[in-house]
Design an enzyme around this catalytic site. Structure first.
Site, PDB file in Angstrom:
ATOM      1  N   LYS A  70      17.844 -16.197 -58.381  1.00 21.79           N
ATOM      2  CA  LYS A  70      18.720 -16.235 -57.199  1.00 21.79           C
ATOM      3  C   LYS A  70      17.897 -16.529 -55.971  1.00 21.79           C
ATOM      4  O   LYS A  70      16.831 -15.936 -55.775  1.00 21.79           O
ATOM      5  CB  LYS A  70      19.387 -14.851 -57.046  1.00 21.79           C
ATOM      6  CG  LYS A  70      20.357 -14.761 -55.889  1.00 21.79           C
ATOM      7  CD  LYS A  70      21.737 -15.234 -56.283  1.00 21.79           C
ATOM      8  CE  LYS A  70      22.667 -15.407 -55.082  1.00 21.79           C
ATOM      9  NZ  LYS A  70      22.460 -16.711 -54.399  1.00 21.79           N
ATOM     10  N   LYS A  94      12.842  -9.146 -53.094  1.00 20.54           N
ATOM     11  CA  LYS A  94      14.054  -8.734 -52.373  1.00 20.54           C
ATOM     12  C   LYS A  94      15.084  -8.178 -53.346  1.00 20.54           C
ATOM     13  O   LYS A  94      15.687  -7.131 -53.105  1.00 20.54           O
ATOM     14  CB  LYS A  94      14.688  -9.929 -51.634  1.00 20.54           C
ATOM     15  CG  LYS A  94      13.898 -10.396 -50.437  1.00 20.54           C
ATOM     16  CD  LYS A  94      14.694 -11.442 -49.658  1.00 20.54           C
ATOM     17  CE  LYS A  94      13.778 -12.317 -48.846  1.00 20.54           C
ATOM     18  NZ  LYS A  94      14.466 -13.240 -47.938  1.00 20.54           N
ATOM     19  N   LYS A 106      14.111 -20.271 -55.681  1.00 27.02           N
ATOM     20  CA  LYS A 106      14.169 -20.887 -54.350  1.00 27.02           C
ATOM     21  C   LYS A 106      14.138 -22.382 -54.479  1.00 27.02           C
ATOM     22  O   LYS A 106      13.539 -22.918 -55.423  1.00 27.02           O
ATOM     23  CB  LYS A 106      12.966 -20.447 -53.512  1.00 27.02           C
ATOM     24  CG  LYS A 106      13.161 -20.669 -52.027  1.00 27.02           C
ATOM     25  CD  LYS A 106      14.040 -19.580 -51.455  1.00 27.02           C
ATOM     26  CE  LYS A 106      14.154 -19.624 -49.967  1.00 27.02           C
ATOM     27  NZ  LYS A 106      14.609 -18.316 -49.453  1.00 27.02           N
ATOM     28  N   THR A 190      22.533 -11.324 -43.267  1.00 27.12           N
ATOM     29  CA  THR A 190      21.089 -11.172 -43.046  1.00 27.12           C
ATOM     30  C   THR A 190      20.864 -10.396 -41.750  1.00 27.12           C
ATOM     31  O   THR A 190      20.084  -9.435 -41.711  1.00 27.12           O
ATOM     32  CB  THR A 190      20.402 -12.550 -42.977  1.00 27.12           C
ATOM     33  OG1 THR A 190      20.770 -13.278 -44.144  1.00 27.12           O
ATOM     34  CG2 THR A 190      18.898 -12.419 -42.922  1.00 27.12           C
ATOM     35  N   ASN A 221      20.508 -18.685 -37.735  1.00 22.79           N
ATOM     36  CA  ASN A 221      21.545 -17.813 -38.298  1.00 22.79           C
ATOM     37  C   ASN A 221      21.204 -16.344 -38.064  1.00 22.79           C
ATOM     38  O   ASN A 221      22.000 -15.586 -37.496  1.00 22.79           O
ATOM     39  CB  ASN A 221      21.719 -18.102 -39.798  1.00 22.79           C
ATOM     40  CG  ASN A 221      22.658 -17.106 -40.472  1.00 22.79           C
ATOM     41  OD1 ASN A 221      22.280 -15.983 -40.767  1.00 22.79           O
ATOM     42  ND2 ASN A 221      23.902 -17.486 -40.689  1.00 22.79           N
ATOM     43  N   SER A 348      25.221 -11.976 -51.031  1.00 29.02           N
ATOM     44  CA  SER A 348      25.352 -13.070 -51.997  1.00 29.02           C
ATOM     45  C   SER A 348      25.685 -12.507 -53.378  1.00 29.02           C
ATOM     46  O   SER A 348      26.502 -13.071 -54.113  1.00 29.02           O
ATOM     47  CB  SER A 348      24.049 -13.865 -52.100  1.00 29.02           C
ATOM     48  OG  SER A 348      24.026 -14.898 -51.145  1.00 29.02           O
TER      49      SER A 348
HETATM   50  N1  GLU Z   1      18.014 -17.575 -48.320  1.00 30.59           N
HETATM   51  C1  GLU Z   1      18.275 -16.174 -48.200  1.00 30.59           C
HETATM   52  C2  GLU Z   1      17.015 -15.382 -48.441  1.00 30.59           C
HETATM   53  O1  GLU Z   1      15.930 -15.887 -48.321  1.00 30.59           O
HETATM   54  C3  GLU Z   1      19.442 -15.739 -49.052  1.00 30.59           C
HETATM   55  C4  GLU Z   1      19.302 -15.943 -50.519  1.00 30.59           C
HETATM   56  C5  GLU Z   1      20.585 -15.661 -51.294  1.00 30.59           C
HETATM   57  O2  GLU Z   1      21.582 -15.322 -50.670  1.00 30.59           O
HETATM   58  O3  GLU Z   1      20.557 -15.808 -52.510  1.00 30.59           O
HETATM   59  O4  GLU Z   1      17.049 -14.197 -48.668  1.00 30.59           O
END
Ligand code: GLU
Length: 414
Positions: A70, A94, A106, A190, A221, A348
């Site tokens: 993810k 995370k 990613k 976020t 954002n 998410s």
């Molecule tokens: N791009 C965001 C992050 O770096 C969200 C990733 C997601 O929602 O999967 O945490």
């Protein structure tokens, strides 16, 4: 010796330290020191003037022992293979920190969407999905927004994936518009998560949010929603910035005006004459500093000049390891990126769960769940830091890496 500004090797160093502290073997580090899979693609896109431009894109999957990969997709001229790898590893951390059944992934495309038309960005987004379609999917790897990508881009990507698979696949991607199966609260998630971390950190340091002087680097954002939330909570936002410069007013900035005038990439300072630089902004006298822009902003060079007593990392990798050491020695409470910015992936996950069950939650339900998740995560890491005598970054890595390490062990991978 020159300072290590390489995000990938710094991440490896902290993962190694965390695994050692947790008592894992060298073999576990061998497994987790880089992504299991990394796909590089070249995407031909028909530009508006009739020419074809070939863009380079990546998708990395760090480790999927704990569940599907993810993580977001960024569209930025500085995207490169090592950065995508580091970002995928951070996503594993995370997910572990907020206890989600995912591993890290990613993606990125080397491009500058600020210089492209909507049509060009749409064709690039669809081309990227076609190029990576074999590798991703609702139970394999679920993309999301990141730097310079948004819900419209997620909608195009979801539509392209659904066409390829020949059935509607909302759970393929998160961060979608509400009408396409997006979740309430995803767009501001976020910033909400960062706000929760700021409030918890302020409590620990006996700082009252009301009247607290806050500097936010970045107005994208995260930075823009964040300035609004903190302003509404009674804090004084005295500095903000974008890629071109920074605004500083010790009496507090007019946040509503700035939000109203910013463009969709967060540009605002070009409208003003009396700007300062991003580097000057970081050293401004304030209580709480929030780097919410890009990596390697607080380094060995300027860490001694930071005046804030709390630094909360809303961006990925804004503080180098040397700077982390200096800030910690100076008694500054540093809330690391992998914790502070985990609100996005948390919602998410809620979006993906809602897509899978086809039943949607209210904004209040999402907000409550996000609050509980983030407050628990913050306090878990804070306590780990206290009891193990380590800084918050190492504590966050220790909490974050454990789920994937354990899952890998149970699967018999190590
Ligand atoms: N791009 C965001 C992050 O770096 C969200 C990733 C997601 O929602 O999967 O945490």
């Amino acid at each position: 010796m020159a300072e290590n500004l390489n995000l990938f090797t710094s991440t490896q160093n902290v993962i190694k330290e965390a695994l050692t502290k947790l008592g894992y073997t060298e073999e576990m580090y061998e497994l987790l020191k880089e992504p299991l899979r990394m796909l590089t693609v070249r995407i031909p896109v028909r530009m508006d003037d009739g020419s074809t431009k070939v863009f380079t894109g990546y998708r990395a999957q760090h480790n999927d022992a704990a569940g599907p990969s993810k993580g977001g997709v960024r569209f930025h001229p500085d995207v490169n293979e090592e950065e995508v790898k580091a970002l995928a590893m951070w996503m594993t951390l995370k997910a572990g920190i907020v206890d989600l059944p995912y591993g890290g992934g990613k993606g990125g495309v080397v491009c500058d969407p600020r210089q492209m038309s909507m049509g060009e960005v749409e064709r690039l987004s669809r081309g990227y999905v076609r190029a990576i379609s074999q590798m991703v999917g609702p139970t394999k790897d679920i993309p999301a927004p990141d730097v310079y990508t948004n819900s419209q881009i997620m909608a195009w990507m979801m539509d392209e994936y659904s066409r390829i698979r020949e059935f509607d696949s909302p759970a393929f991607i998160t961060g979608k518009p509400l009408v396409l199966g997006g979740s309430h609260g995803r767009e501001k998630a976020t910033a909400e998560g960062v706000t929760i971390c700021i409030k918890e950190a302020a409590k620990k340091r006996g700082i009252d949010i009301e009247g607290a002087r806050i500097v936010i680097q970045g107005f994208g954002n995260a930075g823009s929603f964040l300035s609004k939330f903190l302003h509404d909570a009674g804090a004084k936002v005295i500095g903000i910035s974008d890629a071109y410069g920074a605004l500083h007013d010790p009496n507090g900035l007019d946040i509503d005006y700035l939000l109203d005038r910013r463009d969709s990439f967060g540009t605002i300072t070009t409208l003003f004459d009396n700007t300062i630089t991003n580097q000057e902004l970081l050293e401004v006298d304030c209580d709480i500093l929030v780097p919410a822009a890009i990596s390697n902003q607080i380094t060995g060079e300027n860490a001694a000049n930071i005046k804030a007593s709390i630094v909360v990392e809303a961006a990925n990798g804004p503080t180098t390891l040397e700077a982390t050491k200096i800030l910690t020695e100076r008694g500054i409470l540093l809330v690391p990126d992998v914790l502070a910015s985990s609100g996005g992936v948390t919602v998410s996950y809620f979006e993906w769960v809602q897509n899978n069950q086809g039943y949607y939650w209210t904004e209040e339900e999402v907000g409550e769940k996000l609050h509980t998740t983030l407050i628990n995560a913050f306090n878990n890491i804070y306590e780990t830091a206290q009891t193990r005598g380590v800084n918050m970054r190492l504590a966050a890595y220790m909490v974050g890496v454990r789920r994937t390490a354990e899952a890998s062990k149970f699967r018999g991978w190590v």
